[in-house]
Design a protein around this motif. Structure first.
Motif, PDB file in Angstrom:
ATOM      1  N   ASP A 181       0.828  -1.205   0.000  1.00  0.00           N
ATOM      2  CA  ASP A 181       0.000   0.000   0.000  1.00  0.00           C
ATOM      3  C   ASP A 181       0.863   1.256   0.000  1.00  0.00           C
ATOM      4  OD1 ASP A 181      -2.720   0.627  -0.174  1.00  0.00           O
ATOM      5  OD2 ASP A 181      -2.791   1.236   1.923  1.00  0.00           O
ATOM      6  N   LEU A 182       1.954   1.233   0.779  1.00  0.00           N
ATOM      7  CA  LEU A 182       2.867   2.370   0.798  1.00  0.00           C
ATOM      8  C   LEU A 182       3.512   2.563  -0.568  1.00  0.00           C
ATOM      9  CD1 LEU A 182       4.444   4.580   2.296  1.00  0.00           C
ATOM     10  CD2 LEU A 182       6.078   2.817   3.000  1.00  0.00           C
ATOM     11  N   VAL A 241       2.205   1.963  -3.484  1.00  0.00           N
ATOM     12  CA  VAL A 241       1.232   2.630  -4.363  1.00  0.00           C
ATOM     13  C   VAL A 241       1.149   4.114  -4.022  1.00  0.00           C
ATOM     14  CG1 VAL A 241      -1.201   2.714  -5.039  1.00  0.00           C
ATOM     15  CG2 VAL A 241      -0.068   0.500  -4.719  1.00  0.00           C
ATOM     16  N   GLU A 242       1.181   4.450  -2.727  1.00  0.00           N
ATOM     17  CA  GLU A 242       1.110   5.858  -2.338  1.00  0.00           C
ATOM     18  C   GLU A 242       2.341   6.642  -2.790  1.00  0.00           C
ATOM     19  OE1 GLU A 242       0.322   6.667   1.696  1.00  0.00           O
ATOM     20  OE2 GLU A 242      -1.645   5.675   1.739  1.00  0.00           O
ATOM     21  N   GLN A 243       3.473   5.986  -2.877  1.00  0.00           N
ATOM     22  CA  GLN A 243       4.713   6.672  -3.256  1.00  0.00           C
ATOM     23  C   GLN A 243       4.928   6.748  -4.767  1.00  0.00           C
ATOM     24  OE1 GLN A 243       7.849   4.592  -1.180  1.00  0.00           O
ATOM     25  NE2 GLN A 243       7.497   5.709   0.747  1.00  0.00           N
ATOM     26  N   GLN A 285      -2.353   5.450 -12.280  1.00  0.00           N
ATOM     27  CA  GLN A 285      -3.514   4.672 -11.882  1.00  0.00           C
ATOM     28  C   GLN A 285      -3.400   3.234 -12.366  1.00  0.00           C
ATOM     29  OE1 GLN A 285      -6.043   5.685  -9.915  1.00  0.00           O
ATOM     30  NE2 GLN A 285      -6.888   3.597  -9.986  1.00  0.00           N
ATOM     31  N   GLY A 318      -0.673   1.517 -10.367  1.00  0.00           N
ATOM     32  CA  GLY A 318      -1.136   1.263  -9.007  1.00  0.00           C
ATOM     33  C   GLY A 318      -2.103   0.095  -8.954  1.00  0.00           C
ATOM     34  N   GLN A 351      -1.576  -3.390  -6.843  1.00  0.00           N
ATOM     35  CA  GLN A 351      -2.548  -3.825  -5.849  1.00  0.00           C
ATOM     36  C   GLN A 351      -3.213  -5.139  -6.240  1.00  0.00           C
ATOM     37  OE1 GLN A 351      -5.114  -0.374  -5.410  1.00  0.00           O
ATOM     38  NE2 GLN A 351      -4.050   0.222  -3.528  1.00  0.00           N
ATOM     39  N   TYR A 355       4.911   2.652   8.325  1.00  0.00           N
ATOM     40  CA  TYR A 355       3.643   2.996   7.677  1.00  0.00           C
ATOM     41  C   TYR A 355       2.483   2.268   8.355  1.00  0.00           C
ATOM     42  CZ  TYR A 355       0.079   3.199   4.003  1.00  0.00           C
ATOM     43  OH  TYR A 355      -1.088   3.394   3.301  1.00  0.00           O
ATOM     44  N   ARG A 405      -0.725   4.005  10.341  1.00  0.00           N
ATOM     45  CA  ARG A 405      -2.134   3.748  10.055  1.00  0.00           C
ATOM     46  C   ARG A 405      -2.849   3.185  11.266  1.00  0.00           C
ATOM     47  NH1 ARG A 405      -3.664   1.162   4.399  1.00  0.00           N
ATOM     48  NH2 ARG A 405      -5.646   1.636   5.415  1.00  0.00           N
ATOM     49  N   ASP A 440      -5.536   6.117  11.535  1.00  0.00           N
ATOM     50  CA  ASP A 440      -6.739   5.905  10.727  1.00  0.00           C
ATOM     51  C   ASP A 440      -7.979   6.214  11.551  1.00  0.00           C
ATOM     52  OD1 ASP A 440      -5.350   5.246   8.514  1.00  0.00           O
ATOM     53  OD2 ASP A 440      -6.024   3.158   8.389  1.00  0.00           O
ATOM     54  N   ASP A 481     -10.516  -2.131   0.938  1.00  0.00           N
ATOM     55  CA  ASP A 481      -9.814  -0.882   1.269  1.00  0.00           C
ATOM     56  C   ASP A 481      -9.825  -0.717   2.788  1.00  0.00           C
ATOM     57  OD1 ASP A 481     -12.537  -0.589   1.362  1.00  0.00           O
ATOM     58  OD2 ASP A 481     -12.503   1.529   0.752  1.00  0.00           O
TER      59      ASP A 481
END
Length: 381
Positions: free
Chosen positions: A72-73, A75-77, A91, A94, A98, A125, A129, A133, A142
């Motif tokens: 997940d990290l 994809v965020e980076q 997109q 990513g 995922q 990370y 969360r 979160d 998700d």
């Protein structure tokens, strides 16, 4: 026989060697066996505790090092790793990352040409969360992992329970110790302690089928599953713990303190308020702390009556609304432990992270209780 014929050898025998000596060999063997048995049982309890703690630590570490968080990290980076890529390309990439199993996705880093984050970065990370979160949905795709959602619900039901148990328990303890006749006390105290023998599942169904319908007649907005009825019945379930231990602490106050207060002209109420309760404060606080630990760790009552709907931590403040369903830490553990979650998956590992959090909370309460008792204990000769 003449006096000259008597000698020390012919004289009366010494009484020292004729004294009776008990045979202690059997007693020593029995004591050794008893000592060994006690040591074995003590060792079993210690090993069991250590095993539980180690299991929680190992499985909690497995939760925070799960490849999902690192994925997940990653994809965020992507925007910072590929600053020249378009949004459509980011997109697509990513989604590709995922869609890949987190256990093998990092093996494709060379094919993708993108350096993944380090394992340590994934752990930090995950910790971020876990503590930031605002929702708790680990069973969703998700997933949200905000532990404070469950902590807030646990503290809400426990606060309601303590609001019931502490004042009623102290009043009952004062009555039994200071006002009730000995015969009345001998009857009422065992009856009170019978409540502690009622199974928690019975309390849970009582809250769901009796207390909630009654409260809905008074509060129309109260939902079928709610924190209010769960907290009220939870308070009743821990009431004997507060009342019995507090009564023991109050009864342990020396009678001389009472008589001295009466000799100074104090009334019964003034003596209780100014002399007896301060003298028994450490024991009373210890009973309250034990009751809080019991309320925080209660499972069946909150699972049946409070529901299993975690409320988001947002501006609506539903997470502290006692009229709506909430999910406590123990209720979530029950939900995941029913068997529908596959072993070894991330949702499965969450129960150990939640259990470790619950363990740390109760441990902190016990440490505070132990310190308070040691700090404010009254000693009398």
């Amino acid at each position: 026989m003449s006096a000259e014929s008597l000698s020390p050898v012919d004289g009366p025998p010494s009484r020292k060697n004729d004294l009776w000596r008990p045979n202690r060999d059997r007693s020593r063997r029995v004591e050794a066996i008893v000592r060994a048995v006690c040591f074995v049982f003590a060792a079993i309890s210690i090993v069991t505790t250590v095993g539980i703690v180690l299991t929680l630590i190992v499985e909690t570490f497995a939760f925070f090092t799960d490849p999902f968080f690192r994925q997940d990290l990653w994809v965020e980076q992507l925007p910072s790793l590929l600053p020249n890529a378009s949004e459509a390309e980011l997109q697509t990439l990513g989604d590709q990352i995922q869609a890949t199993d987190p256990r093998v996705v990092f093996d494709q880093a060379e094919v993708l040409g993108i350096a993944p984050p380090s394992q340590a970065a994934g752990v930090f990370y995950a910790l971020g969360r876990f503590f930031t979160d605002n929702r708790w949905t680990p069973l969703f795709n998700d997933g949200g992992f905000g532990i404070f959602v469950l902590i807030s619900a646990t503290l809400l039901t426990s606060t309601i329970a303590m609001a019931v148990a502490v004042p009623l328990g102290l009043l009952i303890a004062i009555f039994l110790s200071e006002y009730a006749a000995p015969g009345v006390r001998q009857v009422l105290k065992p009856i009170l302690e019978l409540l502690s023998g009622v199974p928690s599942v019975v309390f849970g169904y009582f809250a769901l089928l009796a207390v909630t319908p009654f409260l809905q007649g008074l509060i129309p907005t109260l939902q079928g599953f709610n924190a209010l009825s769960a907290g009220l019945v939870l308070g009743v379930s821990i009431l004997p713990l507060v009342a019995s231990l507090s009564e023991d602490a109050i009864s342990a106050v020396p009678e001389e303190l009472r008589q001295g207060a009466f000799a100074m002209g104090a009334t019964k109420r003034e003596t209780i308020q100014a002399v007896i309760l301060p003298a028994a404060l450490s024991g009373i606080v210890a009973s309250i702390m034990l009751a809080v630990s019991r309320a925080v760790g209660e499972t069946m009552i909150v699972s049946l009556a409070a529901g299993q709907s975690p409320q988001f931590i947002d501006g609506n403040f539903n997470f502290i609304n006692p009229f709506v369903p909430v999910m406590t830490m123990t209720a979530f553990i029950v939900q995941v432990s029913l068997g529908d979650t596959p072993h070894g998956t991330l949702p499965y590992k969450t129960i150990f992270a939640v259990g470790m959090t619950l363990f740390c909370m109760t441990l902190a309460l016990n440490i505070v209780s132990y310190w308070f008792v040691r700090r404010f204990r009254e000693k009398y000769d």
